[in-house]
Design a protein around this motif. Structure first.
Motif: not given
Lengths: 439, 506
Positions: A125-126, A130-134, A416-422, A424-432
């Motif tokens: 969702p977020d 990253l998505i390219r606009t037309p 970028r592919e990883y971010y697209l599927t997972h 953009l804002y990655l959080t660890g197990k403890d939220g950091t």
């Protein structure tokens, strides 16, 4: 968008015309970085002169172009004399290829739009930013045109009248045909590109993957559709290649061109310095290991295809870009014209800029090395105060820079592919905030 | 009149049979390359009719066209010369013409002695000719007609002295076009269907610098004894094809290029059908003319004060069409002085050197420079000689020449004369042989560093390995989110030291 494109075109033509008429033209056409034994214009002229004299152009070791090129220029020169009294041939050659490259541009936008539609729903969702606009994709063709036409490498290659430009044209046509989805034309142009210089053979895999994707056939080993389509495409490709080679045989009535062109590309007998890695390596090679290392270096070009195909089977256009870059870096007689070809693709991946790690250093390395090439050449050959190691060192650095550039873009793409599927804002197990590491 | 009775007598002796007069057709095409590079083609169709046209009631017309035959008998014409021309023959660039005609229409006629009202006959004649040839000859009237007294003597057999029987008119304004060519072609026995006339296509003939078609009728002796008269009709057509519009700038000609047709057969009614090509050499440019296919015979003739050689193609000779069904005569120019013989054997690396041999004719009082560009490739380090910085030698060139001698040398006996006179064999006494050599060239070439083989291998393989390594990483590893871990021993030690220093921990 048409107006800026026309403007860029005019500027490009003017720059080439000005350089062509100036005294720099001779200097540039003598440069080893721009003209290799495979595509120097002087050698084409020599081959045509030998043909007129009745001697086979391949009887000496000077001429290494394919028979179709001989007859193309033979015909052009005769027709040019007829109509324009001899001036056309010399003035047309610089402009021939880059005019064609523009066709490539419009196809790339199409591809991108298509890709977008297919994958939109798979993303997290977020990742909206990253998505390219037309909107920004509209400018890609213009940027590609800018990158190719005003690239100093292309300008120099054009002014030197090297036939590298024709190779680039054929590859551009091939990419256009592939993106448009026409398997037949794509196979024909790929066969022509392979016929011209052996290495585009490896572009078979990305083209096949793209066409399969376009037909919505999943790439699975067990799928019957996949094999049917792959075999069809392979037949088209091999068939056109056989036809072209037989045609060359009938043009000159001998098979001489095969050892002269392909044997020359594969066995690397000519050790004239260029921007590649082969020349000094084989100049300093122990005789005993020569054959072994020739095989190793040639396999090196072809060997990345299968792993890349496995990893990048969902992204055939990026695969094509990486493959073309590998060919340009590791082919036996690279010139700056080949480099310009894959550099023209870089605007396509401008959205990866934020993930590139070393882009500043790498661009500095490439620019400085390009500037140092003629300096160290002069010091080695004319001034005599440097020796071959200086030029060799710059060659090494330049190639290292190119390799790191490509792998940087590859890293950015995968990230970028990883971010697209997972997301953009990655959080660890403890939220950091967490870091992303390649393991 | 005396001559007329003898043939009558012959006829009576022959048993009184009214045999039809014999006629014969000869057709000929002459191709002459002109000094300016253009080509002049002259067609001549000559019909000879052994008949007496003075007698009325001749109704058997064979090869001789009926229109002209009736004209001659009705108006008692002795000689008739009509020409229609477009363009002007440029003598300065083309040389002497064989048969020149003024631009426009020209008609001159000698009438027989029996004609009383010459003017009326002339007017009727010009009107009829105007109709036959579709030309506006009806504009010939008293304002453009004259009776010359000194020139335009009869070209055929004549014993007339009365100049009032000669009438001459010229219409410079007359334009020649396809309308005039068509009736002219119709007068030919084979028309434009067979023989040399198939080449007469209007779209080519009128796209030329000079086009002239003419009809000449005159009486000639039938044989050497000249006891009887035959009528000769010559239809000639001269056309000069321009090198730039048709030749496309090149001096090479062929029938197909000129007329967009080739010859396939002779006219079946012709007793002789030949193509002549002027192959005499012209001194100015010293070029050799080659004619393809090679002619089966040549003919030498003195024409206009010069001796000229012609290649002959006889269309009635079946050997001519042995190789191919159509005859396309090609003229190619060869320039001998640009090195008529060049033998070049290019080098192959590490196997053989370059060999270049040229046979040149040097023009007098001049300097000839020959330059060759060559490149020498970098060699493998083991292929260098032990003293690579000395340089590489390029072998000297050899010049062998036969120099014309100022003095005429007698052939000498090798045994009797001193040794220094008999060093080189001399074929004749007019020239002597000499062989000269140039200096060898010493080129200082760049060398690789001979101390570096192992280093080079290592460094290059390192670069390749960098690529391999980066790609291996990217292809086989995937991204993972890194969990912060407690850390290994090294990390803990480092953290202790950091705590001591007061620096943030890892």
């Amino acid at each position: 968008m048409a107006a800026p494109l026309v403007l860029v075109l005019l500027v490009a033509v003017t720059v080439r015309a000005v350089l062509y008429r100036s005294s720099l033209a001779v200097f540039i056409s003598e440069r080893v970085e721009v003209a290799s034994p495979l595509n120097a214009w002087k050698r084409v002229v020599e081959g045509l002169a030998l043909l007129d004299l009745g001697v086979s152009p391949y009887s000496g070791d000077v001429f290494h172009e394919t028979p179709l090129i001989i007859y193309l220029f033979h015909f052009l020169i005769e027709y040019a004399e007829l109509v324009f009294m001899g001036t056309l041939k010399r003035s047309l050659s610089p402009y021939l290829p880059f005019l064609v490259f523009l066709l490539l541009l419009f196809s790339l936008v199409q591809f991108k739009k298509q890709k977008l539609l297919i994958e939109l729903d798979q993303y997290a969702p977020d990742v909206a930013e990253l998505i390219r606009t037309p909107m920004e994709m509209n400018y890609i063709p213009f940027k590609v045109a800018l990158f190719y036409l005003l690239n100093p490498y292309t300008v120099m290659s054009c002014v030197a009248m090297s036939t590298c430009a024709i190779n680039n044209t054929i590859i551009a046509f091939f990419i256009l045909a592939t993106i448009k989805g026409s398997a037949f034309l794509s196979a024909i142009f790929l066969a022509l590109a392979t016929y011209q210089s052996l290495y585009p053979l490896t572009l078979f895999a990305p083209a096949l993957l793209y066409l399969l994707q376009r037909q919505f056939i999943p790439v699975k080993m067990k799928s019957k559709d996949f094999w049917v389509y792959a075999v069809q495409y392979a037949f088209l490709y091999l068939g056109s290649l056989v036809v072209i080679i037989c045609l060359s045989f009938f043009l000159l009535n001998s098979w001489d061109f095969i050892p002269s062109v392909y044997g020359f590309i594969l066995s690397v007998p000519d050790l004239t310095p260029n921007i590649g890695l082969f020349w000094y390596f084989f100049a300093e090679m122990f005789e005993h290991f020569s054959l072994f290392f020739v095989c190793v270096f040639q396999i090196n070009v072809f060997f990345y295809t299968i792993p890349l195909a496995v990893k990048l089977k969902e992204h055939p256009i990026f695969f094509m870009f990486v493959q073309i870059a590998i060919i340009s870096i590791f082919k036996s007689y690279p010139t700056v014209g080949d480099i310009a070809l894959y550099m023209a693709f870089l605007p396509l991946w401008s959205h990866l800029y934020r993930f590139l790690r070393n882009i500043f250093i790498l661009s500095c390395v490439l620019i400085v090395c390009s500037l140092l090439f003629p300096v160290l050449w002069h010091l080695w050959i004319y001034a005599g105060s440097a020796n071959s190691n200086f030029y060799y060192a710059i060659t090494l650095t330049f190639n290292m820079g190119q390799i790191l550039l490509i792998s940087d873009y590859f890293y950015a793409f995968l990230r970028r592919e990883y971010y697209l599927t997972h997301g953009l804002y990655l959080t660890g197990k403890d939220g950091t905030e967490a870091m992303l590491v390649l393991k | 009149m005396a001559g007329a009775s003898v043939p009558l007598g012959l006829l009576l002796l022959g048993g009184g049979r009214a045999e039809s007069p014999r006629d014969a057709l000869r057709e000929e095409l002459l191709l002459s390359p002109l000094p300016s590079g253009d080509l002049a083609a002259t067609f001549q169709f000559r019909t000879r009719w052994d008949s007496e046209l003075q007698r009325e009631g001749v109704s058997h017309y064979g090869l001789f066209p009926k229109a002209l035959g009736q004209l001659i008998s009705k108006y008692s014409v002795r000689e008739l010369h009509l020409s229609l021309t477009q363009g002007f023959w440029r003598t300065r660039s083309w040389g002497q013409p064989y048969l020149q005609a003024p631009a426009g229409a020209e008609l001159w006629v000698w009438f027989q002695n029996s004609v009383t009202d010459v003017d009326k006959a002339w007017k009727d004649l010009s009107n009829i000719l105007s109709g036959i040839f579709c030309a506006s000859l009806n504009f010939i009237d008293s304002t453009n007609t004259v009776t010359p007294t000194a020139s335009f003597k009869p070209l055929g057999l004549a014993n007339v002295t009365n100049h009032h029987l000669l009438i001459y008119a010229v219409l410079p304004r007359e334009v020649v076009c396809t309308e005039n060519l068509t009736p002219w072609k119709k007068l030919l026995p084979c028309g434009s269907k067979a023989g040399l006339a198939v080449l007469l296509k209007a779209e080519r003939l009128f796209y030329s610098s000079y086009h002239s078609q003419a009809v000449h009728i005159r009486p000639i002796c039938r044989d050497a004894s000249c006891l009887s008269i035959s009528w000769e009709l010559r239809q000639t057509l001269t056309v000069v094809l321009d090198i730039f519009s048709i030749g496309q700038g090149k001096k090479d000609w062929s029938l197909f290029k000129m007329f967009s047709r080739t010859l396939t057969e002779a006219c079946p009614l012709a007793s002789e059908s030949k193509v002549y090509v002027d192959i005499s050499s012209k001194d100015q440019e010293n070029e050799l003319l080659e004619v393809i296919p090679p002619p089966l015979s040549t003919h030498e003739a003195a024409v206009q004060g010069e001796r000229k050689t012609y290649a002959v193609y006889d269309l009635l000779n079946p050997a001519l069409f042995n190789v191919s069904r159509s005859l396309n005569v090609q003229l190619k120019w060869k320039r001998p002085q640009d090195g008529c013989y060049i033998h070049f054997q290019p080098a192959q690396d590490r196997r053989r050197p370059h060999l270049l041999e040229m046979l040149i004719q040097l023009p007098a009082n001049s300097v000839t420079k020959i330059t060759i560009q060559f490149e020498r490739a970098l060699l493998k380090w083991t292929e260098y000689t032990p003293d690579p910085n000395h340089g590489f030698y390029v072998s000297p060139s050899v010049l062998s020449a036969l120099v014309p001698s100022v003095l005429a040398m007698k052939a000498v006996d090798a045994e009797q004369s001193p040794l220094f006179t008999s060093l080189f064999p001399s074929s004749d006494g007019t020239s002597y042989f000499v062989r000269l050599y140039t200096e060898p060239l010493l080129v200082n070439l760049p060398t690789p560093d001979f101390s570096m083989p192992y280093n080079v291998i290592c460094l290059t393989c390192t670069v390749v390995a960098v690529c391999y390594g980066s790609f291996y990483n990217l292809l086989t590893r995937t991204f993972h989110v890194e969990e912060p871990s407690r850390g290994h021993l090294a990390k803990r030690l480092a953290n202790i030291i950091r705590k001591l220093r007061g620096v943030p921990l890892l």
